[in-house]
Design a protein around this motif. Structure first.
Motif, PDB file in Angstrom:
ATOM      1  N   LYS A 147      69.536  -6.437 -81.507  1.00  0.00           N
ATOM      2  CA  LYS A 147      69.115  -5.058 -81.769  1.00  0.00           C
ATOM      3  C   LYS A 147      68.551  -4.470 -80.478  1.00  0.00           C
ATOM      4  CE  LYS A 147      65.670  -2.565 -84.525  1.00  0.00           C
ATOM      5  NZ  LYS A 147      64.693  -2.782 -85.616  1.00  0.00           N
ATOM      6  N   VAL A 148      69.026  -3.281 -80.134  1.00  0.00           N
ATOM      7  CA  VAL A 148      68.523  -2.577 -78.960  1.00  0.00           C
ATOM      8  C   VAL A 148      67.913  -1.251 -79.412  1.00  0.00           C
ATOM      9  CG1 VAL A 148      70.736  -1.442 -78.401  1.00  0.00           C
ATOM     10  CG2 VAL A 148      69.034  -1.812 -76.591  1.00  0.00           C
ATOM     11  N   ILE A 149      66.831  -0.883 -78.759  1.00  0.00           N
ATOM     12  CA  ILE A 149      66.168   0.399 -79.000  1.00  0.00           C
ATOM     13  C   ILE A 149      66.280   1.202 -77.710  1.00  0.00           C
ATOM     14  CG2 ILE A 149      63.996   1.567 -79.528  1.00  0.00           C
ATOM     15  CD1 ILE A 149      63.184  -1.079 -80.993  1.00  0.00           C
ATOM     16  N   LEU A 150      66.832   2.390 -77.829  1.00  0.00           N
ATOM     17  CA  LEU A 150      66.989   3.297 -76.696  1.00  0.00           C
ATOM     18  C   LEU A 150      66.164   4.542 -76.963  1.00  0.00           C
ATOM     19  CD1 LEU A 150      70.893   3.187 -76.470  1.00  0.00           C
ATOM     20  CD2 LEU A 150      69.288   1.877 -75.065  1.00  0.00           C
ATOM     21  N   GLU A 151      65.455   5.010 -75.951  1.00  0.00           N
ATOM     22  CA  GLU A 151      64.687   6.233 -76.124  1.00  0.00           C
ATOM     23  C   GLU A 151      64.806   7.083 -74.872  1.00  0.00           C
ATOM     24  OE1 GLU A 151      60.897   6.352 -78.444  1.00  0.00           O
ATOM     25  OE2 GLU A 151      60.091   6.912 -76.491  1.00  0.00           O
ATOM     26  N   LYS A 152      65.026   8.372 -75.088  1.00  0.00           N
ATOM     27  CA  LYS A 152      65.101   9.337 -73.994  1.00  0.00           C
ATOM     28  C   LYS A 152      64.142  10.473 -74.303  1.00  0.00           C
ATOM     29  CE  LYS A 152      66.670  11.215 -70.290  1.00  0.00           C
ATOM     30  NZ  LYS A 152      65.772  10.858 -69.211  1.00  0.00           N
ATOM     31  N   ILE A 153      63.257  10.755 -73.354  1.00  0.00           N
ATOM     32  CA  ILE A 153      62.316  11.867 -73.478  1.00  0.00           C
ATOM     33  C   ILE A 153      62.924  13.065 -72.755  1.00  0.00           C
ATOM     34  CG2 ILE A 153      59.982  12.683 -72.992  1.00  0.00           C
ATOM     35  CD1 ILE A 153      59.179   9.658 -72.891  1.00  0.00           C
ATOM     36  N   LYS A 154      62.989  14.176 -73.439  1.00  0.00           N
ATOM     37  CA  LYS A 154      63.622  15.383 -72.905  1.00  0.00           C
ATOM     38  C   LYS A 154      62.994  15.779 -71.565  1.00  0.00           C
ATOM     39  CE  LYS A 154      64.755  20.101 -74.366  1.00  0.00           C
ATOM     40  NZ  LYS A 154      64.581  21.048 -75.487  1.00  0.00           N
ATOM     41  N   GLY A 155      63.861  15.877 -70.552  1.00  0.00           N
ATOM     42  CA  GLY A 155      63.432  16.367 -69.250  1.00  0.00           C
ATOM     43  C   GLY A 155      62.646  15.381 -68.397  1.00  0.00           C
ATOM     44  N   VAL A 156      62.490  14.148 -68.851  1.00  0.00           N
ATOM     45  CA  VAL A 156      61.710  13.155 -68.103  1.00  0.00           C
ATOM     46  C   VAL A 156      62.646  12.096 -67.542  1.00  0.00           C
ATOM     47  CG1 VAL A 156      59.889  11.402 -68.244  1.00  0.00           C
ATOM     48  CG2 VAL A 156      59.672  13.543 -69.546  1.00  0.00           C
ATOM     49  N   SER A 157      62.643  11.959 -66.227  1.00  0.00           N
ATOM     50  CA  SER A 157      63.468  10.940 -65.582  1.00  0.00           C
ATOM     51  C   SER A 157      62.871   9.562 -65.844  1.00  0.00           C
ATOM     52  CB  SER A 157      63.533  11.179 -64.076  1.00  0.00           C
ATOM     53  OG  SER A 157      64.188  12.391 -63.818  1.00  0.00           O
ATOM     54  N   PRO A 158      63.739   8.568 -66.053  1.00  0.00           N
ATOM     55  CA  PRO A 158      63.226   7.207 -66.253  1.00  0.00           C
ATOM     56  C   PRO A 158      62.612   6.666 -64.965  1.00  0.00           C
ATOM     57  CG  PRO A 158      65.629   7.275 -66.497  1.00  0.00           C
ATOM     58  CD  PRO A 158      65.175   8.650 -66.167  1.00  0.00           C
ATOM     59  N   LYS A 159      61.660   5.747 -65.121  1.00  0.00           N
ATOM     60  CA  LYS A 159      61.098   5.060 -63.968  1.00  0.00           C
ATOM     61  C   LYS A 159      62.153   4.117 -63.432  1.00  0.00           C
ATOM     62  CE  LYS A 159      56.367   5.119 -65.595  1.00  0.00           C
ATOM     63  NZ  LYS A 159      55.251   4.319 -66.115  1.00  0.00           N
ATOM     64  N   GLN A 160      62.336   4.137 -62.140  1.00  0.00           N
ATOM     65  CA  GLN A 160      63.329   3.280 -61.509  1.00  0.00           C
ATOM     66  C   GLN A 160      62.679   1.997 -61.029  1.00  0.00           C
ATOM     67  OE1 GLN A 160      66.611   4.027 -61.680  1.00  0.00           O
ATOM     68  NE2 GLN A 160      65.870   5.756 -62.870  1.00  0.00           N
ATOM     69  N   PRO A 161      63.405   0.889 -61.093  1.00  0.00           N
ATOM     70  CA  PRO A 161      62.864  -0.375 -60.584  1.00  0.00           C
ATOM     71  C   PRO A 161      62.414  -0.211 -59.133  1.00  0.00           C
ATOM     72  CG  PRO A 161      64.971  -0.745 -61.666  1.00  0.00           C
ATOM     73  CD  PRO A 161      64.770   0.736 -61.578  1.00  0.00           C
TER      74      PRO A 161
END
Length: 165
Positions: free
Chosen positions: A146-160
């Motif tokens: 099971k995978v959970i994906l979440e995207k917050i509108k207008g917020v770039s993900p933190k990059q490694p």
């Protein structure tokens, strides 16, 4: 801007006003990638209606496609006797998608890093890397099915390797 594009934008704004800002749905699909595409289209349309930026819509579309293909091909091994359960929460601020297959699961720590020199020509791990690069959250359950994906509108993900880590 074309007339068709203007009409689509107007339709999306009107629909957004009449729809509840929060939406939840669950769907179970067979291990068939075309069924996954239909769910993907439903989620993408809901994001467009809520006027998510094109960049976010692209990110969700890509991550969702990778997750669904992984569940169908790797998790369920394309078995017609197995299904994929999808739960989706949408609001004006974020989208959260849970995808669970009926496979044995996997251990994320055993997936080779596709950016290492010795793995550059190996196909494994790229989809997981892409999901992590485009989504604000990616989590797996303990079993790994099971995978959970979440995207917050207008917020770039933190990059490694970013300073925020």
């Amino acid at each position: 801007m074309s007339l068709n594009s203007n009409w689509t934008n107007t339709r999306n704004r009107v629909l957004a006003k009449f729809m509840s800002s929060d939406e939840y749905f669950e769907v179970t699909i067979p291990s068939d990638t075309s069924e996954g595409q239909a769910v993907q289209a439903r989620i993408v349309e809901a994001l467009e209606v809520r006027e998510y930026p094109d960049r976010d819509v692209f990110a969700v579309r890509l991550a969702l496609e990778e997750a669904l293909v992984n569940a169908i091909k790797h998790g369920n091994r394309m078995s017609p006797d197995k299904n994929v359960d999808i739960k989706c929460w949408l609001s004006d601020e974020r989208v959260r998608i849970e995808i669970q297959d009926e496979g044995e699961g996997f251990d994320r720590t055993h997936v080779p890093d596709p950016t290492l020199l010795e793995n550059l020509e190996r196909p494994c791990g790229r989809g997981i890397m892409l999901m992590g690069a485009f989504m604000n959250l990616i989590e797996y359950n303990e079993q790994g099915n099971k995978v959970i994906l979440e995207k917050i509108k207008g917020v770039s993900p933190k990059q490694p390797g970013s300073e925020d880590e």
